[in-house]
Design a protein around this motif. Structure first.
Motif, PDB file in Angstrom:
ATOM      1  N   SER A   1      -2.363   7.481  -0.396  1.00 41.40           N
ATOM      2  CA  SER A   1      -3.734   7.068  -0.071  1.00 41.40           C
ATOM      3  C   SER A   1      -4.402   8.077   0.857  1.00 41.40           C
ATOM      4  O   SER A   1      -5.573   8.435   0.683  1.00 41.40           O
ATOM      5  CB  SER A   1      -3.725   5.683   0.580  1.00 41.40           C
TER       6      SER A   1
ATOM      7  N   PHE B   1      -2.333   0.805  -4.184  1.00 36.60           N
ATOM      8  CA  PHE B   1      -1.394  -0.301  -3.985  1.00 36.60           C
ATOM      9  C   PHE B   1      -0.501  -0.409  -5.215  1.00 36.60           C
ATOM     10  O   PHE B   1      -0.911  -0.055  -6.322  1.00 36.60           O
ATOM     11  CB  PHE B   1      -2.143  -1.617  -3.782  1.00 36.60           C
TER      12      PHE B   1
ATOM     13  N   ALA C   1      -3.546  -9.242  -2.288  1.00 34.98           N
ATOM     14  CA  ALA C   1      -4.529  -8.277  -1.797  1.00 34.98           C
ATOM     15  C   ALA C   1      -5.453  -8.932  -0.780  1.00 34.98           C
ATOM     16  O   ALA C   1      -5.696  -8.385   0.313  1.00 34.98           O
ATOM     17  CB  ALA C   1      -5.329  -7.701  -2.960  1.00 34.98           C
TER      18      ALA C   1
ATOM     19  N   SER D   1     -12.042   3.695  -3.096  1.00 34.83           N
ATOM     20  CA  SER D   1     -11.761   2.549  -3.956  1.00 34.83           C
ATOM     21  C   SER D   1     -10.403   1.937  -3.613  1.00 34.83           C
ATOM     22  O   SER D   1      -9.506   2.602  -3.104  1.00 34.83           O
ATOM     23  CB  SER D   1     -11.755   2.972  -5.428  1.00 34.83           C
ATOM     24  N   LYS D   2     -10.271   0.658  -3.910  1.00 37.48           N
ATOM     25  CA  LYS D   2      -9.013  -0.063  -3.756  1.00 37.48           C
ATOM     26  C   LYS D   2      -8.410  -0.239  -5.148  1.00 37.48           C
ATOM     27  O   LYS D   2      -8.984  -0.929  -5.991  1.00 37.48           O
ATOM     28  CB  LYS D   2      -9.227  -1.435  -3.127  1.00 37.48           C
TER      29      LYS D   2
ATOM     30  N   VAL E   1      -7.921  -7.071   1.492  1.00 36.24           N
ATOM     31  CA  VAL E   1      -8.328  -6.084   0.487  1.00 36.24           C
ATOM     32  C   VAL E   1      -8.955  -6.784  -0.714  1.00 36.24           C
ATOM     33  O   VAL E   1      -8.417  -7.774  -1.233  1.00 36.24           O
ATOM     34  CB  VAL E   1      -7.114  -5.257   0.016  1.00 36.24           C
ATOM     35  N   ARG E   2     -10.071  -6.261  -1.156  1.00 38.40           N
ATOM     36  CA  ARG E   2     -10.670  -6.704  -2.415  1.00 38.40           C
ATOM     37  C   ARG E   2     -10.534  -5.565  -3.414  1.00 38.40           C
ATOM     38  O   ARG E   2     -11.163  -4.507  -3.270  1.00 38.40           O
ATOM     39  CB  ARG E   2     -12.137  -7.055  -2.223  1.00 38.40           C
ATOM     40  N   LEU E   3      -9.703  -5.769  -4.428  1.00 42.11           N
ATOM     41  CA  LEU E   3      -9.399  -4.699  -5.368  1.00 42.11           C
ATOM     42  C   LEU E   3     -10.602  -4.353  -6.243  1.00 42.11           C
ATOM     43  O   LEU E   3     -11.334  -5.239  -6.699  1.00 42.11           O
ATOM     44  CB  LEU E   3      -8.232  -5.105  -6.270  1.00 42.11           C
ATOM     45  N   ASP E   4     -10.775  -3.059  -6.480  1.00 45.12           N
ATOM     46  CA  ASP E   4     -11.799  -2.583  -7.404  1.00 45.12           C
ATOM     47  C   ASP E   4     -11.236  -2.386  -8.807  1.00 45.12           C
ATOM     48  O   ASP E   4     -11.918  -2.661  -9.800  1.00 45.12           O
ATOM     49  CB  ASP E   4     -12.375  -1.253  -6.903  1.00 45.12           C
TER      50      ASP E   4
ATOM     51  N   ARG F   1       0.843  -1.202   0.000  1.00 51.89           N
ATOM     52  CA  ARG F   1       0.000   0.000   0.000  1.00 51.89           C
ATOM     53  C   ARG F   1       0.874   1.246   0.000  1.00 51.89           C
ATOM     54  O   ARG F   1       1.947   1.281   0.635  1.00 51.89           O
ATOM     55  CB  ARG F   1      -0.910   0.000   1.233  1.00 51.89           C
TER      56      ARG F   1
ATOM     57  N   ASP G   1      -7.433   4.027  -1.712  1.00 51.90           N
ATOM     58  CA  ASP G   1      -6.378   3.104  -1.297  1.00 51.90           C
ATOM     59  C   ASP G   1      -5.551   2.691  -2.510  1.00 51.90           C
ATOM     60  O   ASP G   1      -6.007   1.907  -3.348  1.00 51.90           O
ATOM     61  CB  ASP G   1      -6.983   1.870  -0.623  1.00 51.90           C
TER      62      ASP G   1
ATOM     63  N   SER H   1      -4.132  -9.423   2.577  1.00 50.38           N
ATOM     64  CA  SER H   1      -4.094  -8.170   3.338  1.00 50.38           C
ATOM     65  C   SER H   1      -5.488  -7.680   3.710  1.00 50.38           C
ATOM     66  O   SER H   1      -5.638  -6.564   4.229  1.00 50.38           O
ATOM     67  CB  SER H   1      -3.373  -7.086   2.519  1.00 50.38           C
TER      68      SER H   1
END
Length: 359
Positions: free
Chosen positions: A32, A40, A196, A334-335, A201-204, A27, A38, A199
């Motif tokens: 961020s 990465f 992800a 958003s990720k 995190v669910r990426l968008d 990250r 967020d 960690s």
């Protein structure tokens, strides 16, 4: 299927292990906090085998794996004189015990005659790579058919010379765009998603810089095979319109080839095309010419989080990502992962390539 099953399918293919995988995923805490998104980074620039690397090492592992199985002794590739791909393939060849040869072009009207070795060209020199130089008109020789042919003819002649002496030669197109390699970035995708998720995190979104069309096909193929909901955004550094040297239809064909190779279901072209979103607004004046947005992106990321981008590819891609965040194309909270594909060696190039990064 899940990522593990996809990895098992890919593992059946010839491969020469060269890079250090999985590459880091982390990250950007300060950036961020600034934007409320967020950010990465997937660090393909840290793939190895050397300290200056990039996304082409993934391709090289599969291309050279098959090359070794076929008894290849020499690998000829091509690019502009500051090519990241050429340098990475040369390094991979050295690691694999193969002899690299590069045919490199230079726009002397813009960049002048070659008087010193800098950036990737210096690294090729240190590796004692056989390099042939051809002056061309314009930054990207592939935009001009006769320039393309001149490079192809020169490589063919050298290949014939070597084969007459009993060697076996493989020619790898610009950017590593060889059919054996496209599957490599399916692994980039599964790594990134798994890292992800580990960690929490669910990426968008996944953003990347789109040039020779070697990363996106593998990413899309892996998404289709695993059913991920992540969306791709590609920031182009060359034209992607119908009839261009690089275009969306070519990406679709490469995705279909990967799926066929892995024995996966091949959807309709429109379903693949729906995964492609290319923004051409950040190319700037020309290929390998610094853009104000790219220079600003290099400085902003370096100041915020101590990470360096390169001026030819990754800076323009990251500039597009920042613009999408600022203008609302990327929603708050958003990720977002940016695929750092390398290019940092070009920070040490001439000012006409780097721009005023030092301020």
């Amino acid at each position: 299927m899940d990522g593990a099953e996809l990895d098992r399918l890919v593992a059946k293919l010839p491969r020469k292990r060269i890079g250090f995988y999985p590459t880091p995923f982390h990250r950007l805490d300060n950036l961020s906090a600034t934007y409320g998104v967020d950010f990465f980074l997937k660090r393909e620039d840290m793939a190895g085998p050397g300290t200056l690397s990039g996304s082409k090492t993934r391709l090289a592992e599969f291309i050279l794996g098959q090359a070794l199985a076929d008894g290849v002794t020499h690998v000829i590739s091509q690019g502009v004189y500051l090519t990241n791909s050429g340098m990475q393939f040369a390094a991979a060849c050295r690691a694999a015990g193969l002899t690299p040869i590069l045919y490199l072009t230079r726009d002397e009207a813009r960049h002048g005659e070659l008087t010193e070795y800098r950036g990737n060209l210096l690294l090729n020199k240190i590796m004692d790579v056989e390099v042939h130089y051809l002056p061309t008109r314009g930054g990207a020789y592939w935009d001009v058919a006769e320039e393309q042919q001149r490079v192809a003819d020169a490589m063919s002649a050298r290949k014939a010379e070597l084969e007459a002496r009993g060697h076996t030669v493989l020619v790898v197109p610009t950017g590593g765009a060889h059919p054996y390699g496209f599957v490599g970035h399916a692994l980039t995708f599964t790594e990134m998603i798994e890292q992800a998720e580990a960690s929490g995190v669910r990426l968008d979104y996944v953003y990347h810089t789109a040039g020779t069309g070697t990363a996106l096909p593998g990413l899309i193929a892996a998404k289709l095979m695993t059913g991920s909901s992540v969306r791709f955004r590609s920031i182009a550094i060359c034209g992607y319109q119908p009839g261009d040297w690089m275009n969306v239809d070519l990406i679709v064909d490469r995705v279909k080839d990967i799926l066929t190779l892995l024995g996966a279901e091949v959807p309709a072209d429109d379903a693949i095309r729906a995964e492609i979103d290319v923004d051409e607004r950040f190319i700037g004046e020309d290929y390998a010419v610094p853009s104000p947005e790219g220079v600003a992106a290099i400085r902003e990321l370096a100041v915020s989080d101590g990470v360096f981008l390169g001026p030819v590819y990754t800076a323009k891609g990251f500039a597009g990502l920042l613009d999408h965040v600022r203008t609302g194309r990327v929603e708050q909270a958003s990720k977002v992962a940016f695929l750092h594909t390398g290019d940092t060696g070009n920070l040490f190039e001439i000012p006409q390539v780097v721009g005023d990064v030092a301020g």
